[in-house]
Design a protein around this motif. Structure first.
Motif, short mmCIF file in Angstrom:
data_model
loop_
_atom_site.label_atom_id
_atom_site.label_comp_id
_atom_site.label_asym_id
_atom_site.label_seq_id
_atom_site.Cartn_x
_atom_site.Cartn_y
_atom_site.Cartn_z
N ARG A 127 0.80 -1.22 0.00
CA ARG A 127 0.00 0.00 0.00
C ARG A 127 0.83 1.27 0.00
N HIS A 128 2.02 1.24 0.60
CA HIS A 128 2.73 2.50 0.84
C HIS A 128 4.03 2.69 0.06
N LEU A 129 4.54 1.69 -0.60
CA LEU A 129 5.79 1.86 -1.34
C LEU A 129 5.68 2.91 -2.44
N ASP A 130 4.57 2.94 -3.16
CA ASP A 130 4.39 3.95 -4.20
C ASP A 130 4.43 5.35 -3.60
N ASP A 131 3.78 5.54 -2.44
CA ASP A 131 3.80 6.84 -1.77
C ASP A 131 5.22 7.23 -1.39
#
Length: 90
Positions: free
Chosen positions: A39-43
Protein backbone atom coordinates in the motif's frame (compact mmCIF):
# COMPACT_ATOMS: atom_id res chain seq x y z
CA UNK A 1 3.13 -19.88 -1.36
CA UNK A 2 6.91 -20.20 -1.54
CA UNK A 3 8.36 -16.69 -1.27
CA UNK A 4 11.86 -15.66 -0.23
CA UNK A 5 12.29 -14.63 3.41
CA UNK A 6 13.29 -11.12 4.44
CA UNK A 7 14.60 -10.26 7.85
CA UNK A 8 14.01 -6.75 9.22
CA UNK A 9 14.70 -4.98 12.49
CA UNK A 10 11.84 -3.04 14.03
CA UNK A 11 11.81 -0.71 17.00
CA UNK A 12 9.94 -2.20 19.97
CA UNK A 13 6.96 0.14 19.59
CA UNK A 14 6.39 -0.80 15.96
CA UNK A 15 6.86 -4.49 16.68
CA UNK A 16 4.28 -4.26 19.47
CA UNK A 17 1.83 -2.47 17.17
CA UNK A 18 2.39 -5.14 14.55
CA UNK A 19 1.77 -7.89 17.12
CA UNK A 20 -1.46 -6.22 18.26
CA UNK A 21 -2.65 -5.76 14.68
CA UNK A 22 -1.90 -9.41 13.91
CA UNK A 23 -3.92 -10.54 16.94
CA UNK A 24 -6.85 -8.22 16.19
CA UNK A 25 -7.07 -9.08 12.51
CA UNK A 26 -6.19 -12.75 12.88
CA UNK A 27 -3.50 -12.29 10.22
CA UNK A 28 0.19 -13.10 10.30
CA UNK A 29 2.79 -10.43 10.90
CA UNK A 30 4.25 -11.28 7.48
CA UNK A 31 0.91 -10.68 5.81
CA UNK A 32 0.49 -7.31 7.53
CA UNK A 33 4.01 -6.15 6.65
CA UNK A 34 3.53 -7.23 3.03
CA UNK A 35 0.18 -5.44 2.90
CA UNK A 36 1.65 -2.26 4.40
CA UNK A 37 4.53 -2.27 1.94
CA UNK A 38 2.22 -2.91 -0.99
CA UNK A 39 0.00 0.00 0.00
CA UNK A 40 2.73 2.50 0.84
CA UNK A 41 5.79 1.86 -1.34
CA UNK A 42 4.39 3.95 -4.20
CA UNK A 43 3.80 6.84 -1.77
CA UNK A 44 7.34 6.55 -0.44
CA UNK A 45 8.81 6.48 -3.93
CA UNK A 46 6.69 9.43 -5.02
CA UNK A 47 7.78 11.45 -1.96
CA UNK A 48 11.42 10.56 -2.55
CA UNK A 49 11.13 11.51 -6.22
CA UNK A 50 9.54 14.83 -5.28
CA UNK A 51 12.33 15.48 -2.81
CA UNK A 52 14.98 14.69 -5.42
CA UNK A 53 13.21 16.86 -7.98
CA UNK A 54 13.05 19.77 -5.53
CA UNK A 55 16.74 19.37 -4.79
CA UNK A 56 17.59 19.34 -8.49
CA UNK A 57 15.47 22.45 -9.07
CA UNK A 58 17.17 24.26 -6.21
CA UNK A 59 20.57 23.40 -7.71
CA UNK A 60 19.37 24.66 -11.10
CA UNK A 61 18.14 27.91 -9.57
CA UNK A 62 21.46 28.32 -7.76
CA UNK A 63 23.26 28.15 -11.09
CA UNK A 64 21.59 31.42 -12.04
CA UNK A 65 24.24 33.38 -10.13
CA UNK A 66 27.23 31.38 -11.35
CA UNK A 67 25.84 31.17 -14.86
CA UNK A 68 25.34 34.93 -14.96
CA UNK A 69 29.07 35.44 -14.45
CA UNK A 70 29.88 33.08 -17.32
CA UNK A 71 27.01 33.59 -19.76
CA UNK A 72 25.58 36.93 -18.74
CA UNK A 73 22.34 37.52 -16.83
CA UNK A 74 19.31 35.42 -17.71
CA UNK A 75 15.80 36.77 -17.83
CA UNK A 76 13.13 35.34 -15.55
CA UNK A 77 11.47 33.90 -18.66
CA UNK A 78 14.67 32.08 -19.67
CA UNK A 79 15.12 30.69 -16.17
CA UNK A 80 11.50 29.47 -16.18
CA UNK A 81 12.03 27.89 -19.60
CA UNK A 82 15.19 26.15 -18.35
CA UNK A 83 13.29 24.84 -15.33
CA UNK A 84 10.45 23.55 -17.54
CA UNK A 85 13.01 21.82 -19.75
CA UNK A 86 14.76 20.42 -16.69
CA UNK A 87 11.48 19.04 -15.34
CA UNK A 88 10.55 17.41 -18.64
CA UNK A 89 13.79 15.37 -18.57
CA UNK A 90 12.53 13.32 -15.62
Amino acid sequence: MNTPALSIRLPGEIRERLEQAALRTNRSRSFLVQEALTRHLDDIMREQGASETQSRLERLRALKGAGARIYGPLSAEQIDADIREFRSDE
